[in-house]
Structure formats: C-alpha cells, structure tokens
Design an enzyme around this catalytic site. Structure first.
Site, short mmCIF file in Angstrom:
data_model
loop_
_atom_site.label_atom_id
_atom_site.label_comp_id
_atom_site.label_asym_id
_atom_site.label_seq_id
_atom_site.Cartn_x
_atom_site.Cartn_y
_atom_site.Cartn_z
N GLY A 48 9.94 -5.81 -15.99
CA GLY A 48 9.13 -6.62 -15.09
C GLY A 48 10.01 -7.52 -14.27
O GLY A 48 11.12 -7.87 -14.69
N GLN A 53 12.47 -14.43 -8.99
CA GLN A 53 13.69 -14.07 -9.73
C GLN A 53 14.76 -13.49 -8.80
O GLN A 53 15.93 -13.43 -9.16
CB GLN A 53 13.39 -13.05 -10.83
CG GLN A 53 12.64 -13.64 -12.01
CD GLN A 53 12.46 -12.60 -13.09
OE1 GLN A 53 11.54 -11.80 -13.03
NE2 GLN A 53 13.36 -12.58 -14.06
N CYS A 95 14.58 -12.08 -20.87
CA CYS A 95 14.32 -12.26 -19.45
C CYS A 95 15.62 -12.06 -18.68
O CYS A 95 16.66 -12.57 -19.10
CB CYS A 95 13.78 -13.66 -19.21
SG CYS A 95 13.49 -14.03 -17.48
N LEU A 96 15.54 -11.32 -17.57
CA LEU A 96 16.74 -11.09 -16.76
C LEU A 96 17.30 -12.39 -16.21
O LEU A 96 18.47 -12.47 -15.89
CB LEU A 96 16.42 -10.12 -15.62
CG LEU A 96 15.99 -8.70 -16.05
CD1 LEU A 96 15.50 -7.91 -14.85
CD2 LEU A 96 17.13 -7.97 -16.75
N HIS A 137 4.24 -12.96 -18.73
CA HIS A 137 5.61 -13.44 -18.52
C HIS A 137 5.91 -13.53 -17.01
O HIS A 137 6.46 -14.53 -16.54
CB HIS A 137 6.56 -12.47 -19.23
CG HIS A 137 8.02 -12.77 -19.09
ND1 HIS A 137 8.82 -13.11 -20.16
CD2 HIS A 137 8.84 -12.77 -18.00
CE1 HIS A 137 10.07 -13.31 -19.73
NE2 HIS A 137 10.10 -13.10 -18.44
N GLU A 138 5.52 -12.49 -16.27
CA GLU A 138 5.82 -12.48 -14.82
C GLU A 138 4.95 -13.48 -14.05
O GLU A 138 5.42 -14.12 -13.12
CB GLU A 138 5.64 -11.06 -14.24
CG GLU A 138 6.51 -9.98 -14.88
CD GLU A 138 7.98 -10.35 -15.01
OE1 GLU A 138 8.49 -11.09 -14.16
OE2 GLU A 138 8.62 -9.94 -16.00
N HIS A 141 6.44 -16.74 -14.36
CA HIS A 141 7.54 -16.90 -13.40
C HIS A 141 7.00 -17.42 -12.06
O HIS A 141 7.57 -18.34 -11.48
CB HIS A 141 8.23 -15.56 -13.13
CG HIS A 141 9.36 -15.24 -14.06
ND1 HIS A 141 10.45 -16.07 -14.21
CD2 HIS A 141 9.58 -14.18 -14.89
CE1 HIS A 141 11.29 -15.53 -15.10
NE2 HIS A 141 10.78 -14.39 -15.53
ZN ZN Z 1 11.54 -13.10 -16.93
#
Ligand code: ZN
Length: 170
Positions: A48, A53, A95-96, A137-138, A141
C-alpha cells in the site's frame, strides 16, 4: 513504456505528519500520479502507498495485498473515507516510511471505505483482514498519522528517537 519510481519519504519528513488535501478534479496529473505510485509500491515492494509518502499532499492511495500472487488486484482510491467499521484485530505492521521497524497495531477487523476511482465514479469497498488493515493504515497516512503514532507513548517515543537519530546520520 517507462516506469517511474518515486522517492519514498521517511519519518520525520513533514509531509507525512500533515493531513493531505482532497482531490477536486481527477485530471491527467492525478492519473499519472496514481500510475507512478503503483509502480513505486510494486517496486519497493509494498502492499500500500499513500500520496503523501511520495511527497504529494493529496488524498490518493494505492494498494494490492497480493502483489505477486494470482490474486493480485490494484486498488486505487481518490478521497477515501471509512464510513463503517466493526470488530478488532491486531496485526504486525510495517511501513515504507518507517524503515526497519515493525509493531503490532490494533485496528478494526472490517471496514467499509468509500471513495472515487480514476473515472470519478463512486466506489465502495467492504474489506476485512489484511485489506482492511492496509486501507486503515493508508487512510491514516492521508490524515497525517503513522502506525507508530498508534503505539503506546513509551514505544512511540523510543522508535521516533531512534529514527530521528538514524536520519541525522544519513
Ligand atoms: Zn505506511
């Protein structure tokens, strides 16, 4: 066709802690952004990615919980919103934007998400399990919230300090 891989922002970059703006028109730029976000997510690899991000403070997310499997399905949502939620699940998340750190986070088990697709059509997704967690989660963000913000204060302070230290060294 060329593939574009965006730089992925990491904590404590500011764009990650600010709520993203709603998208008012789905033009070519938005479609291109979604394409490149998907390419960046698959390349990472991740399941995701939210637009902030990659440094774009707009309410757009991509997700695919089976990126290499036969059930691979790319989800693109513009201005996503959780309209219903139930149950509770605890899954280890990463998470990236928070490299090399995983922790268990409490989430809703099932959610209904409403948003627009790239044609501007309203879509509603009923998700459970991993997909429900990824979408929460997204959407977090897009609201300027990282999964580490949902940890206990003790754990959160510890990991944030570690990440800031790491970033200064780079
Ligand atoms: Zn993330």
């Amino acid at each position: 066709q060329t593939v574009t891989i965006f730089h992925i922002c990491t904590y404590p970059e500011k764009v990650l802690s600010q709520p993203a703006e709603p998208i008012t028109s789905i033009d070519e730029d938005v479609i291109k952004l979604a394409d490149h976000m998907a390419e960046t997510m698959y390349n990472a690899p991740g399941i995701g990615l939210a637009a902030n991000q990659v440094g774009v403070a707009k309410r757009l997310l991509v997700a695919d919980i089976a990126p290499r499997g036969p059930e691979s399905e790319l989800i693109v949502l513009v201005n996503p919103e959780i309209v219903a939620a139930e149950g509770e699940v605890i899954i280890e998340e990463g998470c990236l934007s928070v490299p090399e750190y995983q922790a268990e986070v409490k989430r809703y088990e099932k959610i209904t998400v409403r948003g627009l697709d790239l044609n501007g059509e309203e879509v509603e997704i009923e998700a459970e399990g991993l997909l429900a967690v990824v979408l929460q989660h997204e959407i977090d963000h897009l609201n300027g919230i990282l999964f580490i913000d949902r940890l206990s204060k003790l754990k959160r302070d510890l990991v944030k300090r570690r990440l800031r230290k790491k970033k200064t060294k780079e």
